[in-house]
Design an enzyme around this catalytic site. Sequence first.
Site, mmCIF file in Angstrom:
data_model
loop_
_atom_site.group_PDB
_atom_site.id
_atom_site.type_symbol
_atom_site.label_atom_id
_atom_site.label_comp_id
_atom_site.label_asym_id
_atom_site.label_seq_id
_atom_site.Cartn_x
_atom_site.Cartn_y
_atom_site.Cartn_z
ATOM 1 N N GLU A 159 15.714 -3.896 -25.767
ATOM 2 C CA GLU A 159 15.655 -2.446 -25.988
ATOM 3 C C GLU A 159 16.174 -1.953 -27.326
ATOM 4 O OE1 GLU A 159 17.618 -4.342 -23.813
ATOM 5 O OE2 GLU A 159 17.642 -2.883 -22.171
ATOM 6 N N ASP A 192 18.133 -5.245 -20.631
ATOM 7 C CA ASP A 192 19.465 -5.361 -20.021
ATOM 8 C C ASP A 192 19.406 -5.634 -18.507
ATOM 9 O OD1 ASP A 192 20.725 -5.048 -22.399
ATOM 10 O OD2 ASP A 192 21.108 -2.887 -22.168
ATOM 11 N N GLU A 204 18.322 0.228 -15.129
ATOM 12 C CA GLU A 204 17.689 0.837 -16.304
ATOM 13 C C GLU A 204 16.913 -0.212 -17.095
ATOM 14 O OE1 GLU A 204 17.723 4.167 -17.549
ATOM 15 O OE2 GLU A 204 18.421 4.561 -15.511
ATOM 16 N N TYR A 249 27.921 -7.747 -20.670
ATOM 17 C CA TYR A 249 27.298 -6.435 -20.476
ATOM 18 C C TYR A 249 28.318 -5.404 -20.015
ATOM 19 C CZ TYR A 249 23.611 -3.129 -19.301
ATOM 20 O OH TYR A 249 22.796 -2.031 -19.260
ATOM 21 N N HIS A 274 26.921 -8.474 -11.416
ATOM 22 C CA HIS A 274 27.209 -8.887 -12.786
ATOM 23 C C HIS A 274 28.558 -9.530 -12.837
ATOM 24 C CE1 HIS A 274 24.465 -5.367 -13.979
ATOM 25 N NE2 HIS A 274 23.788 -6.444 -13.696
#
Length: 891
Positions: free
Chosen positions: A7, A80, A84, A297, A344
């Site tokens: 992105e 990611d 999103e 992240y 995550h």
Amino acid sequence: MPVVVVESPAKARTIEKYLGKDFKVLASYGHVRDFKPKYEAVDPKNNFKVIWQVPTNARKHINAIISALESDPNLILATDPDREGEAISWHLEEILKAKFRNITAGHKNRISFTSITKESVQSALKEPRQIDMDLVDAYLARRTMDFLVGFNLSPILWKKLPCGASAGRVQSVCLRLVSDLEQKIEQFESRNYWTISAAFKNSKKQEFKANLVVFDGKRLGKFGFDSAEAASNAERLLKELKHYEIRSIISKDSTLNPPPPFTTATLQQEANRKLRLKSTETMRVAQKLYEAGHITYMRTDAINMAPGAVKECRNAITTLFGTNYLSPKQRVYKNKAKNSQEAHECIRPTRLSQNAQGLNIQGASLTQLEANLYDLIWKRTIATQMASNLVKNTKVMIKSENPGLELSASGKVQLFDGFKKVYNESRGEAAKASDKDESFDNPDLPALSEGEAIDLGKTNVSENSTQPPVRFSEASLVKTMVDHGIGRPSTYSSTIATLIDRGYVIPVPKSNKLQPTPSGRVVVAFLQTYFPKYMEYGFTAEMEDLLDEVSGGRANKDRFLSNFWTDFAPKVDNVNNLDIKEVIENVAEVVAPQILVNGSSSKHILTCPNPHCDNGKLELRVFKNTDPYFSCSKCKYNQPFLYGKGGFIPHSEVMGKDPETGKNIILKSGRFGKFFEIHEEPSSKSKPKRASIPETFKEGDYNLDLALKLFSLPRLVGSHPETGTEIIAGIGPLGPYLKHDGKYKNLEKESPNEVFEIGINRAVSLLNETIGSGPGNLGVHPEGGSISLLNGKYGPYLKWNNINASLPKSVKPDSLTLEDAVNIVNSKANRSKVINLGEHPQKKGPIQLRNGKYGPYVSWNKINATIPKDISPKNVNLELAAQLINKKIKG
Ligand SMILES: [Zn+2]
């Protein structure tokens, strides 16, 4: 070569470095499609079908991806690893599958990784998967629901509550948190309490401090004594006692473990407390660190750490601090992972052997802000595998010959610093407020033994007061959102930023605290009145949980949306049909007890407090771009919202209603000074009518009357008897004027009201005459200047300089002498003479001495007080004038 799409360009550069020349890496620059910004973008009747549009600036990025794919249609989506990111990949696939036959839904072209390192990118490349439609559905469900709420609530706010800029689902609930807390602060009543401490010396003359904890056989609570008298009685008794000794000593070792690794919320909180960063800044800097490959992240609520990272962490501790500082057992951090796809890691450095300095030596060239944030993350992560902090707490009880009285002393000694060598977690505001219970009187107690006699030294009574709750900082607001289950890692910072942008919440100057504005509070009151369910913390949290169910594939997106819509849509229709006046009255009832002082029931509060007012009712006034406030339905009393318990900032003032249109007339400040404006509803197409206020009018003269007169300009004075053309009076850039036959004549600035009042005769004579040489010239006044006798609408009058004095009925114009004329104009001049005495010493605003029809008087802020007959106006000074005014106000 295969085309990898991520992105952002920064992330693209990092990945390119790892993949080498065999891959083409391109950036989508964020989302490539969005809802068409129109009401019809979502069709609730057709399974919530969305009309998408590609924003103009996204087109060139898509075209770049298409042209790269034309050489090699092998697409790899590496956005990611969250909803999103999954959605961006899905949007790209949706657009590209129309162009390339090999790209299809269900194609295994998606890779994801939680840190951008060579190893993680390469291993992800080996395991491409399909786009996870459950994650995409959760994204769609949230976006659709938020779109429907925003697109339905915001217009209602514009229509029914003009001060409301917009409403959002999560945003409004977060605003309620801030508003509710403010209410608690306002309603807090502080009380005083007294505590007693005493100094003692042990047998070796070493001093320590103790507190009185039991008195009269009763344990004193945190708030000690409730009067100074009771406290000083106790202190006296304490001093009268002869013998003190140590009754008991209890020592306890305690261990403190390090806090878990960072999640988005805890990182935002600590960065706010330690680095004073706003949540949005923290996220911006963290994103840079992530995209450069330095940290994992940054949008996550997981605290677990990859086994490899734990090992690296432990190695780093041994190397840097020695095995002493290593936690003997590996610490395992776990929180419930809702969905495996979304499980995550925590936020941690990708290479634990390197602190910020080390990274920079490696050529990372971090900015100061990046280095500071990295340092914070590195320290927090390293601490998680370090040894516990070890402390010895000692509590000593002291007795005397009076069995109903006891004191206590405490001490704290750190035996081993452990993880605190690297990381000290800041304490939140809530923890600070209760510091008192936990504080220790003595950092290091001297050696004491049970039964040891000790000597009383100085005693001290201290007065304390209970403190109101502390306003939210961004840190504590994020924490409270997490505690309530409101929002998710991707939305904490943007939610708070939106509230500030909309003017619903303002940062308190010189602090990092947040305060709701009057508009914010009115919006909360409105939503709580008409959409109570959507303002409930529990309901909002439940929505988040349901979205998690959708992302885990356990709930259906369309069913979720239709459940929401069948409840929400009728409520919107209901409110749309309500009368705006009724809405504002209802909101006033809710908001009044919160923000108006005195009284308890809202009905009582809404009565006008002006003692001279005839039972007026306070009504809520709301306007666009202005703070709402209350004002009386009958008199001119205004009550702005209190800002906390301090002062208030009214941004504009309502003068009253325009009798012609029924619209409000507001006093406003602009670039070129103050002006009046006839208020228009925001939905209205017409531009609000404005009238600037000439400098000749002082602030004290600003009122509805003046506003209406100014709005009446320019006005027709009449037709000139000789030419038959119109004479117009108005105010231009050079001040008040008369206009006739294309020619202007300026009116005297000293009589600012003339422009409103001037009649045809006077206008004609002004246009005709040159003063002093007219036919009615009577002669020269002893102070200079001619006196003329003129004919006006109301009969003959005298003019001298700016003074116009009508002739008393007893005086015949034909028999008028110069002497008579001088006397008449002098008495008029005296009467209209205004002497400024100065500012009212207590209330501000000028006090003036004037001459009225009924004699001299002083005036302040429209309050006039006659000067008693036994006082000569010459002797009236500011002090006396203020006394007369004050007496008049009290009635
Ligand atoms: Zn009133």
